[in-house]
Structures are given as structure tokens and as C-alpha cells.
Design a protein around this motif. Structure first.
Motif, PDB file in Angstrom:
ATOM      1  N   VAL A 177       0.713  -1.292  -0.062  1.00  0.00           N
ATOM      2  CA  VAL A 177       0.172   0.007   0.087  1.00  0.00           C
ATOM      3  C   VAL A 177       0.821   1.325   0.196  1.00  0.00           C
ATOM      4  CG1 VAL A 177      -1.972  -1.131   1.061  1.00  0.00           C
ATOM      5  CG2 VAL A 177      -0.360  -0.046   2.639  1.00  0.00           C
ATOM      6  N   PRO A 178       0.107   2.554  -0.290  1.00  0.00           N
ATOM      7  CA  PRO A 178       1.339   3.572  -0.330  1.00  0.00           C
ATOM      8  C   PRO A 178       2.131   3.858   0.833  1.00  0.00           C
ATOM      9  CG  PRO A 178      -0.995   4.182  -1.281  1.00  0.00           C
ATOM     10  CD  PRO A 178      -1.153   2.841  -0.603  1.00  0.00           C
ATOM     11  N   VAL A 179       3.180   4.175   0.656  1.00  0.00           N
ATOM     12  CA  VAL A 179       4.247   4.480   1.760  1.00  0.00           C
ATOM     13  C   VAL A 179       4.744   5.833   1.626  1.00  0.00           C
ATOM     14  CG1 VAL A 179       5.042   2.141   1.925  1.00  0.00           C
ATOM     15  CG2 VAL A 179       6.026   3.533   0.534  1.00  0.00           C
ATOM     16  N   LYS A 180       5.336   6.296   2.883  1.00  0.00           N
ATOM     17  CA  LYS A 180       6.247   7.618   2.766  1.00  0.00           C
ATOM     18  C   LYS A 180       7.584   7.267   3.484  1.00  0.00           C
ATOM     19  CE  LYS A 180       6.165  12.142   4.945  1.00  0.00           C
ATOM     20  NZ  LYS A 180       5.263  13.078   5.685  1.00  0.00           N
ATOM     21  N   LEU A 181       8.682   7.675   2.919  1.00  0.00           N
ATOM     22  CA  LEU A 181       9.839   7.225   3.426  1.00  0.00           C
ATOM     23  C   LEU A 181      10.659   8.446   3.732  1.00  0.00           C
ATOM     24  CD1 LEU A 181      12.072   5.195   4.608  1.00  0.00           C
ATOM     25  CD2 LEU A 181      13.279   5.161   2.090  1.00  0.00           C
ATOM     26  N   MET A 182      11.141   8.846   4.908  1.00  0.00           N
ATOM     27  CA  MET A 182      11.840  10.073   5.154  1.00  0.00           C
ATOM     28  C   MET A 182      13.373   9.599   5.758  1.00  0.00           C
ATOM     29  SD  MET A 182       8.978  12.206   7.055  1.00  0.00           S
ATOM     30  CE  MET A 182       8.414  10.627   7.969  1.00  0.00           C
ATOM     31  N   THR A 183      14.442  10.139   4.962  1.00  0.00           N
ATOM     32  CA  THR A 183      15.775  10.253   5.336  1.00  0.00           C
ATOM     33  C   THR A 183      16.303  11.538   5.544  1.00  0.00           C
ATOM     34  OG1 THR A 183      16.845  10.259   3.133  1.00  0.00           O
ATOM     35  CG2 THR A 183      15.943   8.053   3.810  1.00  0.00           C
ATOM     36  N   LYS A 184      17.522  11.482   6.089  1.00  0.00           N
ATOM     37  CA  LYS A 184      18.238  12.881   6.301  1.00  0.00           C
ATOM     38  C   LYS A 184      18.139  13.582   5.190  1.00  0.00           C
ATOM     39  CE  LYS A 184      20.974  10.621   9.854  1.00  0.00           C
ATOM     40  NZ  LYS A 184      22.351  10.395  10.186  1.00  0.00           N
ATOM     41  N   THR A 185      18.131  12.957   3.830  1.00  0.00           N
ATOM     42  CA  THR A 185      18.207  14.016   2.544  1.00  0.00           C
ATOM     43  C   THR A 185      16.863  13.829   1.848  1.00  0.00           C
ATOM     44  OG1 THR A 185      19.225  12.065   1.309  1.00  0.00           O
ATOM     45  CG2 THR A 185      20.743  13.749   2.450  1.00  0.00           C
ATOM     46  N   ASP A 186      15.943  12.854   2.070  1.00  0.00           N
ATOM     47  CA  ASP A 186      15.010  12.724   0.932  1.00  0.00           C
ATOM     48  C   ASP A 186      13.651  12.507   1.890  1.00  0.00           C
ATOM     49  OD1 ASP A 186      16.874  12.593  -0.981  1.00  0.00           O
ATOM     50  OD2 ASP A 186      17.239  10.250  -0.914  1.00  0.00           O
ATOM     51  N   THR A 187      12.650  12.961   1.156  1.00  0.00           N
ATOM     52  CA  THR A 187      10.978  12.450   1.499  1.00  0.00           C
ATOM     53  C   THR A 187      10.425  11.891   0.196  1.00  0.00           C
ATOM     54  OG1 THR A 187      11.087  14.395   3.182  1.00  0.00           O
ATOM     55  CG2 THR A 187       9.096  13.218   2.395  1.00  0.00           C
ATOM     56  N   LEU A 188      10.236  10.530   0.240  1.00  0.00           N
ATOM     57  CA  LEU A 188       9.775   9.814  -0.881  1.00  0.00           C
ATOM     58  C   LEU A 188       8.551   9.148  -0.660  1.00  0.00           C
ATOM     59  CD1 LEU A 188      13.222   7.877  -1.646  1.00  0.00           C
ATOM     60  CD2 LEU A 188      12.203   9.857  -2.562  1.00  0.00           C
ATOM     61  N   PHE A 189       7.644   9.146  -1.718  1.00  0.00           N
ATOM     62  CA  PHE A 189       6.259   8.596  -1.632  1.00  0.00           C
ATOM     63  C   PHE A 189       6.494   7.411  -2.677  1.00  0.00           C
ATOM     64  CE2 PHE A 189       5.988  12.972  -0.214  1.00  0.00           C
ATOM     65  CZ  PHE A 189       5.125  12.580   1.103  1.00  0.00           C
ATOM     66  N   GLY A 190       5.464   6.508  -2.461  1.00  0.00           N
ATOM     67  CA  GLY A 190       5.453   5.371  -3.462  1.00  0.00           C
ATOM     68  C   GLY A 190       4.244   4.485  -3.084  1.00  0.00           C
ATOM     69  N   LEU A 193      16.914  -1.139   6.282  1.00  0.00           N
ATOM     70  CA  LEU A 193      16.500   0.010   5.525  1.00  0.00           C
ATOM     71  C   LEU A 193      17.732   0.582   4.839  1.00  0.00           C
ATOM     72  CD1 LEU A 193      13.880   1.773   8.039  1.00  0.00           C
ATOM     73  CD2 LEU A 193      13.116   0.364   6.087  1.00  0.00           C
ATOM     74  N   ILE A 194      18.516  -0.342   4.419  1.00  0.00           N
ATOM     75  CA  ILE A 194      19.527   0.136   3.354  1.00  0.00           C
ATOM     76  C   ILE A 194      19.211   0.035   1.808  1.00  0.00           C
ATOM     77  CG2 ILE A 194      22.321  -0.123   3.010  1.00  0.00           C
ATOM     78  CD1 ILE A 194      22.523  -0.638   6.046  1.00  0.00           C
ATOM     79  N   HIS A 195      18.954  -1.392   1.659  1.00  0.00           N
ATOM     80  CA  HIS A 195      18.448  -1.475   0.250  1.00  0.00           C
ATOM     81  C   HIS A 195      17.123  -1.609   0.197  1.00  0.00           C
ATOM     82  CE1 HIS A 195      23.065  -2.227  -0.276  1.00  0.00           C
ATOM     83  NE2 HIS A 195      22.759  -3.137   0.891  1.00  0.00           N
ATOM     84  N   TYR A 196      16.533  -0.781  -0.516  1.00  0.00           N
ATOM     85  CA  TYR A 196      15.121  -0.629  -0.279  1.00  0.00           C
ATOM     86  C   TYR A 196      14.751  -0.363  -1.803  1.00  0.00           C
ATOM     87  CZ  TYR A 196      15.641   4.305   0.567  1.00  0.00           C
ATOM     88  OH  TYR A 196      16.163   5.584   0.416  1.00  0.00           O
ATOM     89  N   GLU A 197      13.301  -0.594  -2.069  1.00  0.00           N
ATOM     90  CA  GLU A 197      12.780  -0.443  -3.606  1.00  0.00           C
ATOM     91  C   GLU A 197      11.537   0.319  -3.260  1.00  0.00           C
ATOM     92  OE1 GLU A 197      10.583  -3.147  -7.070  1.00  0.00           O
ATOM     93  OE2 GLU A 197      12.750  -3.567  -6.202  1.00  0.00           O
ATOM     94  N   ILE A 198      11.192   1.383  -3.720  1.00  0.00           N
ATOM     95  CA  ILE A 198       9.847   1.854  -3.801  1.00  0.00           C
ATOM     96  C   ILE A 198       9.327   2.191  -5.031  1.00  0.00           C
ATOM     97  CG2 ILE A 198       8.605   3.994  -2.944  1.00  0.00           C
ATOM     98  CD1 ILE A 198      10.930   4.558  -0.955  1.00  0.00           C
ATOM     99  N   ARG A 199       8.192   1.497  -5.366  1.00  0.00           N
ATOM    100  CA  ARG A 199       7.566   1.436  -6.747  1.00  0.00           C
ATOM    101  C   ARG A 199       6.686   2.935  -6.878  1.00  0.00           C
ATOM    102  NH1 ARG A 199       6.064  -4.091  -6.090  1.00  0.00           N
ATOM    103  NH2 ARG A 199       7.799  -5.198  -6.955  1.00  0.00           N
ATOM    104  N   ASN A 200       6.803   3.472  -8.166  1.00  0.00           N
ATOM    105  CA  ASN A 200       6.147   4.772  -8.304  1.00  0.00           C
ATOM    106  C   ASN A 200       6.475   5.894  -7.522  1.00  0.00           C
ATOM    107  OD1 ASN A 200       4.687   3.486 -10.641  1.00  0.00           O
ATOM    108  ND2 ASN A 200       3.266   2.686  -9.485  1.00  0.00           N
ATOM    109  N   THR A 201       7.900   5.963  -7.548  1.00  0.00           N
ATOM    110  CA  THR A 201       8.558   6.726  -6.437  1.00  0.00           C
ATOM    111  C   THR A 201       8.186   8.344  -7.032  1.00  0.00           C
ATOM    112  OG1 THR A 201      10.024   5.174  -5.877  1.00  0.00           O
ATOM    113  CG2 THR A 201      10.471   7.700  -5.225  1.00  0.00           C
ATOM    114  N   TYR A 202       7.933   9.298  -5.996  1.00  0.00           N
ATOM    115  CA  TYR A 202       7.814  10.709  -6.109  1.00  0.00           C
ATOM    116  C   TYR A 202       8.439  11.173  -4.836  1.00  0.00           C
ATOM    117  CZ  TYR A 202       3.144  10.885  -4.329  1.00  0.00           C
ATOM    118  OH  TYR A 202       2.107  10.563  -3.501  1.00  0.00           O
ATOM    119  N   GLY A 203       8.601  12.722  -4.943  1.00  0.00           N
ATOM    120  CA  GLY A 203       9.085  13.182  -3.794  1.00  0.00           C
ATOM    121  C   GLY A 203      10.253  14.491  -3.794  1.00  0.00           C
TER     122      GLY A 203
END
Length: 186
Positions: free
Chosen positions: A144-157, A166-176
Motif C-alpha cells: 500500500v502507499p508509503v512515505k519514507l523520510m531520510t536525512k536527505t529525502d522524502t519519498l512517496f510510493g 532499511l539500507i537496500h530498499y525499493e519503492i515503486r512509482n516513487t515521487y518526492g
């Protein structure tokens, strides 16, 4: 005197017939087999389940209400859950909170449901409504839809899969947004 006796007898008969229409609730032994299955085999409140693999701690799962269903091979975690995850060396690496969850007893897979937040010890934060821990593959998965926040990025997918760190991850249809100058458009 005889009329008073007859009157009292009529009142008593009317009272007894009125009472006989009341339905008694069935006792637990009168319940059908389907209704009996709904009761947990074990139940506890404010408890912790320690999950291990080959003698090493994988997770500490705390829930406000835990219900074990042996026939379904499931443990339901209700009314708020908190999970501390550990890496292969036994070091703490992340914390998960959610409204509720389901543990598959035979595989030790965990599905967290409702207001799921996963925070790694490195500072990454993942937010979603459902998150699945695949114990055999050692993967964190959300379909289901996710939001990932790192020190440099805010990604949605639309979905997410990652290793436990949480080092090697894949987010489908990423935007942010990214402070690294990477174009992330939808």
C-alpha cells in the motif's frame, strides 16, 4: 373466600406463563463449534513476545492485548503494538509501532496494520497503513502507499520492499523531494 383463592390462582398461573416465555442465554457448552472457535486459546494483556531465530533475538513484540488462536495458527495483537527489531548480530536496529498486528505462528511473519511507523536507529522513518515482515526472506514489505523520510529525502510510493536495516530498499512509482538534486517527479 373461595373467590379470593380462585383470583390468586389465576394471577399465579398468569405470572408463571408470562415467565415461561423468557429465553435463557445458552451456556458456553451449548455454543456451536463455529462460535467456540472465536475464543482464543490464550490471552494476555500488556505482554511481550520474544521472537528468535537459531537462538538469536530477532524481535521483541509488545501489545496491549494478545490473543493466541492455535487452530488458526495465529496470534492477534490488538490495541497498540510496539516492536523492537534486532540485526543478525543481536544489535537493536529499528522500532515499529502500529494499531494492531497478526503473527503467523508457524512462520513468525508479522503483519502490522493501522498507522504503521517504522523508525530505524539511523533515523529513517517509514509510514504506511500496512507493513509485512517476511521472516524467511528477512524482508520488510508494504503493498500500500508509503512515505519514507531520510536525512536527505522524502519519498512517496505505491509499495515498498527492504532489508531489515532499511539500507537496500525499493519503492515503486516513487515521487518526492531530495536535497541531493535527484529529480523525483510523479
Amino acid at each position: 373466600m373461595k373467590s379470593i383463592f380462585i383470583f390468586l390462582l389465576i394471577v399465579l398461573i398468569a405470572f408463571l406463563t408470562a415467565c415461561s416465555d423468557l429465553q435463557e442465554e445458552p451456556s458456553r457448552t451449548d455454543l456451536s463449534a463455529a462460535e467456540k472457535e472465536e475464543y482464543p486459546d490464550q490471552e494476555s494483556w500488556e505482554s511481550t513476545i520474544i521472537v528468535s531465530k537459531e537462538g538469536k533475538r530477532v524481535a521483541d513484540v509488545w501489545a496491549n492485548h494478545i490473543m493466541v488462536f492455535n487452530k488458526k495458527n495465529q496470534t492477534l495483537l490488538k490495541d497498540s503494538i510496539h516492536v523492537d527489531f534486532y540485526d543478525r548480530n543481536g544489535n537493536h536496529n529499528s522500532v515499529l509501532t502500529a494499531n494492531e498486528g497478526i503473527v503467523e505462528n508457524n512462520t513468525r511473519n508479522l503483519k502490522a496494520i493501522g498507522n504503521v511507523i517504522l523508525v530505524s536507529d539511523k533515523g529513517e522513518v517509514l509510514e504506511t497503513e500496512e507493513l509485512y515482515w517476511d521472516n524467511a526472506r528477512q524482508k520488510i514489505i508494504s503493498e500500500v502507499p508509503v512515505k519514507l523520510m531520510t536525512k536527505t529525502d522524502t519519498l512517496f510510493g505505491d509499495s515498498f520492499i527492504s532489508d531489515p536495516d532499511l539500507i537496500h530498499y525499493e519503492i515503486r512509482n516513487t515521487y518526492g523531494r531530495s536535497k541531493r538534486g535527484i529529480p523525483l517527479s510523479k
